[in-house]
Design an enzyme around this catalytic site. Sequence first.
Site, short mmCIF file in Angstrom:
data_model
loop_
_atom_site.label_atom_id
_atom_site.label_comp_id
_atom_site.label_asym_id
_atom_site.label_seq_id
_atom_site.Cartn_x
_atom_site.Cartn_y
_atom_site.Cartn_z
N ASP A 1 0.82 -1.21 0.00
CA ASP A 1 0.00 0.00 0.00
C ASP A 1 0.85 1.27 0.00
O ASP A 1 0.51 2.26 -0.64
CB ASP A 1 -0.93 0.01 1.23
CG ASP A 1 -2.36 -0.32 0.84
OD1 ASP A 1 -2.81 0.18 -0.20
OD2 ASP A 1 -3.02 -1.08 1.57
N GLU B 1 -4.44 4.85 -0.45
CA GLU B 1 -3.49 3.74 -0.27
C GLU B 1 -2.61 3.89 0.98
O GLU B 1 -2.57 2.99 1.81
CB GLU B 1 -2.56 3.60 -1.49
CG GLU B 1 -3.24 3.54 -2.83
CD GLU B 1 -4.03 2.28 -3.09
OE1 GLU B 1 -4.33 1.54 -2.15
OE2 GLU B 1 -4.36 2.06 -4.27
N HIS C 1 -5.11 3.28 4.07
CA HIS C 1 -4.88 1.83 4.21
C HIS C 1 -3.63 1.53 5.04
O HIS C 1 -3.69 0.81 6.04
CB HIS C 1 -4.79 1.17 2.82
CG HIS C 1 -6.02 1.36 1.99
ND1 HIS C 1 -6.09 1.06 0.65
CD2 HIS C 1 -7.26 1.81 2.32
CE1 HIS C 1 -7.31 1.32 0.20
NE2 HIS C 1 -8.03 1.78 1.19
N TYR D 1 -3.16 -0.17 9.02
CA TYR D 1 -2.32 -1.29 9.49
C TYR D 1 -1.46 -0.83 10.67
O TYR D 1 -1.29 -1.57 11.64
CB TYR D 1 -1.42 -1.82 8.35
CG TYR D 1 -2.20 -2.33 7.17
CD1 TYR D 1 -3.24 -3.25 7.33
CD2 TYR D 1 -1.91 -1.91 5.87
CE1 TYR D 1 -3.96 -3.70 6.26
CE2 TYR D 1 -2.63 -2.37 4.79
CZ TYR D 1 -3.66 -3.26 4.98
OH TYR D 1 -4.38 -3.72 3.92
N GLU E 1 -3.18 -4.80 -6.89
CA GLU E 1 -4.50 -4.51 -6.28
C GLU E 1 -5.38 -5.76 -6.16
O GLU E 1 -6.03 -5.96 -5.14
CB GLU E 1 -5.25 -3.48 -7.14
CG GLU E 1 -4.59 -2.13 -7.26
CD GLU E 1 -4.89 -1.23 -6.08
OE1 GLU E 1 -5.67 -1.62 -5.21
OE2 GLU E 1 -4.33 -0.12 -6.04
N GLU F 1 -9.75 -1.74 -2.74
CA GLU F 1 -8.81 -2.32 -3.71
C GLU F 1 -9.57 -2.96 -4.88
O GLU F 1 -9.08 -2.97 -6.01
CB GLU F 1 -7.90 -3.36 -3.06
CG GLU F 1 -7.18 -2.93 -1.78
CD GLU F 1 -6.35 -1.67 -1.88
OE1 GLU F 1 -6.47 -0.94 -2.87
OE2 GLU F 1 -5.57 -1.41 -0.95
N HIS G 1 -10.28 -0.30 -7.28
CA HIS G 1 -9.02 0.21 -7.87
C HIS G 1 -8.58 -0.71 -9.01
O HIS G 1 -8.21 -0.25 -10.09
CB HIS G 1 -7.91 0.28 -6.83
CG HIS G 1 -8.18 1.24 -5.71
ND1 HIS G 1 -7.30 1.41 -4.67
CD2 HIS G 1 -9.21 2.08 -5.47
CE1 HIS G 1 -7.81 2.32 -3.83
NE2 HIS G 1 -8.95 2.72 -4.29
FE FE2 Z 1 -4.69 0.26 -0.75
FE FE2 Z 2 -5.52 0.25 -4.14
#
Ligand code: FE2
Ligand code: FE2
Length: 366
Positions: free
Chosen positions: A78, A111, A115, A119, A195, A229, A232
């Site tokens: 990501d 991203e 994302h 995490y 992705e 994702e 995407h």
């Molecule tokens: Fe992502």
């Molecule tokens: Fe993505």
Amino acid sequence: MATKPNKKNPVVEEILYNGANWNEMEDEFTQSFYEQNLSQFWRPEDISLQPDLNVWHVLSDEMKLAYARNLLVLTFLDTHQGDIGMPVVSRSLDDHFHQRKAVINFMAAMENAVHAKSYSNIFMTYMTTPEIDELFRWGESHKNLQQIMKMIVGYYKELDRFNYLKRFEEFSPNYKELDFNIAQWKAMVASVFLETWLFYSGFYYPLFFYGQGKLMQAGEIINLILRDESIHGLYVGRLAQEIYETFDNETQDQLQEWLYKFLLELYHEQNELVESIYDSVDLSHDVKIFVRYNANKALMNLGFDPYFEQEEVNPVVLNGLNTETKTMDNFSMKGNGYQKMKSEMLKDQDFFFESEKIITFGGKKK
Ligand SMILES: [Fe+2]
Ligand SMILES: [Fe+2]
């Protein structure tokens, strides 16, 4: 777009700029993707991770390590998809594609800023700082993960180089339009592989827990991410197909050969990466089936036939993937159908405080 330097000021190009006109459709699909992307917007802090801790604390060390390492792999993918992958694809689109660029730029922002940040939030909740530091060092020295990054980001860098050539050296013998188009298509293939395929070995373990009703908050985050994702991969795949159709038959054949070779090189690295993470929890066999299942999906997004035989994916993981049947915990969980926060404009009076209402950190009124 050909540009010439201005004689009086070489920095100022002789070029006419226009603006994004959203009242006209650029094509039949981009505005739908725009709507879908924005309606899905979410923030990492929307999901509280504390309720997961009682489950996390009773997991074995092997399980904790496998879980964290998967999220670390996802973090690396990501991060670079946001830092270079999406931006370079956006930059490669012709100048007049303002709406397409806007959609890809929005995806790019998700991203890393949403994302990868999510995490990190999971790491911060589940783990200690030395454990997190060690985890990142593991990723930085993992042979297969590094090789996957080099292969994917390599095609992004190549397109970056071509973006420069097209913009500034279009008339030099170093630049050929066909080479640019091939570099653009290959970078889009790398993007769709990332992705729609490479993410999924990392998604497997959180979905495996989620499908059994465990670590539900982290699983909810994974579901929100994979929902992003998935569009995407669909969108960039659609753009890649458009470019591929412009190539003559001979070029298409060569590129198709390259595509399957690239797929197998990544597959080799991916399998070793899976073994290094999942052997200790006895799941490598199952995860590899999931890897092949998603490789086929990525190929289909790019307009190609599946490569691997159809196999049965672990139903627990498919249960975790099925976003329509999840149970909702109304106390703390935000399902992926949640309404995003409604906000209103700040007004001057929002900054006027009556002194008796100001409360100090000690909880006493001033
Ligand atoms: Fe992502
Ligand atoms: Fe993505």
